[in-house]
Design a protein around this motif. Sequence first.
Motif, PDB file in Angstrom:
ATOM      1  N   PRO B 205       0.819  -1.223   0.000  1.00  0.00           N
ATOM      2  CA  PRO B 205       0.000   0.000   0.000  1.00  0.00           C
ATOM      3  C   PRO B 205       0.849   1.268   0.000  1.00  0.00           C
ATOM      4  O   PRO B 205       0.405   2.319  -0.463  1.00  0.00           O
ATOM      5  CB  PRO B 205      -0.800  -0.116   1.305  1.00  0.00           C
ATOM      6  CG  PRO B 205      -0.844  -1.576   1.598  1.00  0.00           C
ATOM      7  CD  PRO B 205       0.471  -2.120   1.116  1.00  0.00           C
ATOM      8  N   LEU B 206       2.089   1.159   0.529  1.00  0.00           N
ATOM      9  CA  LEU B 206       2.991   2.300   0.520  1.00  0.00           C
ATOM     10  C   LEU B 206       3.759   2.380  -0.808  1.00  0.00           C
ATOM     11  O   LEU B 206       3.763   3.408  -1.477  1.00  0.00           O
ATOM     12  CB  LEU B 206       3.988   2.187   1.677  1.00  0.00           C
ATOM     13  CG  LEU B 206       5.161   3.175   1.668  1.00  0.00           C
ATOM     14  CD1 LEU B 206       4.670   4.581   2.023  1.00  0.00           C
ATOM     15  CD2 LEU B 206       6.252   2.736   2.626  1.00  0.00           C
ATOM     16  N   THR B 207       4.386   1.263  -1.193  1.00  0.00           N
ATOM     17  CA  THR B 207       5.337   1.283  -2.321  1.00  0.00           C
ATOM     18  C   THR B 207       4.682   1.067  -3.674  1.00  0.00           C
ATOM     19  O   THR B 207       5.250   1.460  -4.695  1.00  0.00           O
ATOM     20  CB  THR B 207       6.392   0.171  -2.144  1.00  0.00           C
ATOM     21  OG1 THR B 207       5.706  -1.097  -2.198  1.00  0.00           O
ATOM     22  CG2 THR B 207       7.109   0.286  -0.820  1.00  0.00           C
ATOM     23  N   GLU B 208       3.552   0.421  -3.697  1.00  0.00           N
ATOM     24  CA  GLU B 208       2.894   0.006  -4.939  1.00  0.00           C
ATOM     25  C   GLU B 208       3.864  -0.714  -5.867  1.00  0.00           C
ATOM     26  O   GLU B 208       3.826  -0.583  -7.089  1.00  0.00           O
ATOM     27  CB  GLU B 208       2.232   1.201  -5.635  1.00  0.00           C
ATOM     28  CG  GLU B 208       1.040   1.669  -4.817  1.00  0.00           C
ATOM     29  CD  GLU B 208       0.340   2.880  -5.399  1.00  0.00           C
ATOM     30  OE1 GLU B 208       1.003   3.657  -6.131  1.00  0.00           O
ATOM     31  OE2 GLU B 208      -0.854   3.032  -5.133  1.00  0.00           O
ATOM     32  N   GLY B 209       4.776  -1.468  -5.250  1.00  0.00           N
ATOM     33  CA  GLY B 209       5.675  -2.317  -6.016  1.00  0.00           C
ATOM     34  C   GLY B 209       7.054  -1.736  -6.263  1.00  0.00           C
ATOM     35  O   GLY B 209       7.911  -2.427  -6.799  1.00  0.00           O
ATOM     36  N   HIS B 210       7.281  -0.469  -5.880  1.00  0.00           N
ATOM     37  CA  HIS B 210       8.610   0.111  -6.089  1.00  0.00           C
ATOM     38  C   HIS B 210       9.594  -0.428  -5.075  1.00  0.00           C
ATOM     39  O   HIS B 210       9.317  -0.447  -3.880  1.00  0.00           O
ATOM     40  CB  HIS B 210       8.542   1.648  -5.972  1.00  0.00           C
ATOM     41  CG  HIS B 210       7.783   2.262  -7.101  1.00  0.00           C
ATOM     42  ND1 HIS B 210       8.344   2.447  -8.345  1.00  0.00           N
ATOM     43  CD2 HIS B 210       6.498   2.709  -7.174  1.00  0.00           C
ATOM     44  CE1 HIS B 210       7.440   3.003  -9.149  1.00  0.00           C
ATOM     45  NE2 HIS B 210       6.304   3.156  -8.469  1.00  0.00           N
ATOM     46  N   LEU B 211      10.738  -0.905  -5.559  1.00  0.00           N
ATOM     47  CA  LEU B 211      11.752  -1.443  -4.661  1.00  0.00           C
ATOM     48  C   LEU B 211      12.805  -0.386  -4.358  1.00  0.00           C
ATOM     49  O   LEU B 211      12.877   0.652  -5.030  1.00  0.00           O
ATOM     50  CB  LEU B 211      12.409  -2.680  -5.289  1.00  0.00           C
ATOM     51  CG  LEU B 211      11.484  -3.862  -5.557  1.00  0.00           C
ATOM     52  CD1 LEU B 211      12.291  -5.036  -6.094  1.00  0.00           C
ATOM     53  CD2 LEU B 211      10.719  -4.265  -4.300  1.00  0.00           C
TER      54      LEU B 211
END
Lengths: 329, 248
Positions: B205-211
């Motif tokens: 919910p925070l990153t939406e998949g960004h590493l």
Amino acid sequence: MDIDLAPAIDLRDLVKTFRGTREEPVRAVDGIDLTVRPGEIVAFLGPNGAGKTTTLDMVLGLTEPTSGTARVFGRPPREAIRAGRVSAVLQTGGLLRDITVRETVRLIASTYAAHTPVEEVIDRAGLGSLADRRVSKCSGGEQQRLRFALALLPDPDLLVLDEPTAGMDVTARHDFWATMHDDADSGRTVVFATHYLEEADAFADRIVLVAKGRVIADGTTAEIRGRAAGRQVSARVDDGALAPAISRLRTTASVIDVTERGDRVVVTTSDSDAVALLLLTDLGGRDLEVSTVSLDQAFMALTADTDGTGRSGIPDDNGKHHGAEELTR
Amino acid sequence: MNATYTLVEIKRVLRDPVGLFFTAVLPAFLYLIFGSTIDARDQTIGNGNVAMYVMISMAAYGAVTATTGTGGQAATERMQGWGRQLGLTPMRDTQYVAVKAVIALLVAAIPILLIYALGAWTGATGTSGAWLYSGLLCLAGSVVFALYGIFIGSAFRSESAIGVASGSVVIFAFLGNVFVPLSGVLLTVGRFTPLYGVASLARYPLTEGHLADGSLESLWVPVANVVGWTIIFGMLATWFVKRGRDRQ
């Protein structure tokens, strides 16, 4: 009404086998038939490994029989447990160490729809002064009294005690049975397993003797005492004459057990006069001694032939079977 | 639902300061060290900042340590004879499982609430949706490790096994991209370890998949990880619990 009709415990050809480590399955319970009527106090007496705990586990529905049936007040054990008709004091283990005595009783009480009041049960088990103590700080005897308190919660018609005094010292054992005696007037059916003959003798009206998963004797305590009682005759016998003397004695009808102790031969028998005569005449015995067999010695001799541990010191041959034959008629 | 039983179980949790230290105090401390003091803490990630990223990771780590302990304790106490004692009562297995599940979730909620409170106080920022859903996903994901605790507890049947199980979570946390951002081979390997999915999903919910390395990871990777490990731990737990029963 079914209390009058159905036996408290009804076991029919009960068998339980366990998978051995590698080899063939172990028959812990090997075809037990037993009926306990309501109100009886029955001792399940036998050496360690006789199958007592496994049998009682099946009575309590903790283990499923491999074959045969167990009924408690006419119904399957698990149903009888749910109805609060039966409860038990198990062997050591099985308490939560990080809660207090009272919390343990409240916890188990909460699983019943209706139960004896928590404080009353604590009082009856003699735990009043320990109620706020952690289970981990209670002695073995105190923990056993707690298990007893838990077993009283459903006010059961049948109470099963599995070696309730195992690991207790003499005082704790005495205290535990005193508590049991105080409670016994209620007309409850009590079945307890023990390997202490004196406990069976002091508390039960009926003794069921078990060894190697079978019932080898069943009768009132007076009957079992009568059958088990005997004398011990011992004499010094010269080396050369020892082996023939022992085999002769083993084929003598009244002889229950023959043991070799140094240069002496020790004979347990129901007819000490005949054995003494035989020893002094035909067998060339000297320094004769006759003594009364304690109940414990007799019990050991009776269970030794099915026990397999060779506790009586007799080698495995026909001579061993006298005791059991006499006992089971 | 047995309220008395649940209340006594809550007391047991509160009476165990060592357990509370490892499930709540240590992860909270780790958040303060890694999350609220590093230079990059105010940098933006997806719907919030780096401090929040670390906060969610540590909360997931604490929650998972808590459920591992609860699961392990339930398994060992049943194997050590309490199961037999309960077998003498009308209580059904499903009622026992229900009580323990409630306890596991309550215990898991302690580090989540504590660390989220610390986060709010020390500058973790994000959208309200990120706060709410990441917290709930920490809680839901921790269930996987209750199964892990049951598996280890029923396989080794001793209190020290619970310690080993909880301790091994630290290793899973390193491998699972929880304590330090992984990259390269370690990240590739880490994607297959049990805590990776739970932590990545909680941070989603925070990153939406960004590493951390700037790449984008699709949602199916952590989902597949969580589903896979749920099945593995579930099967191992079932098998060992069954084996323990047969031996009784």
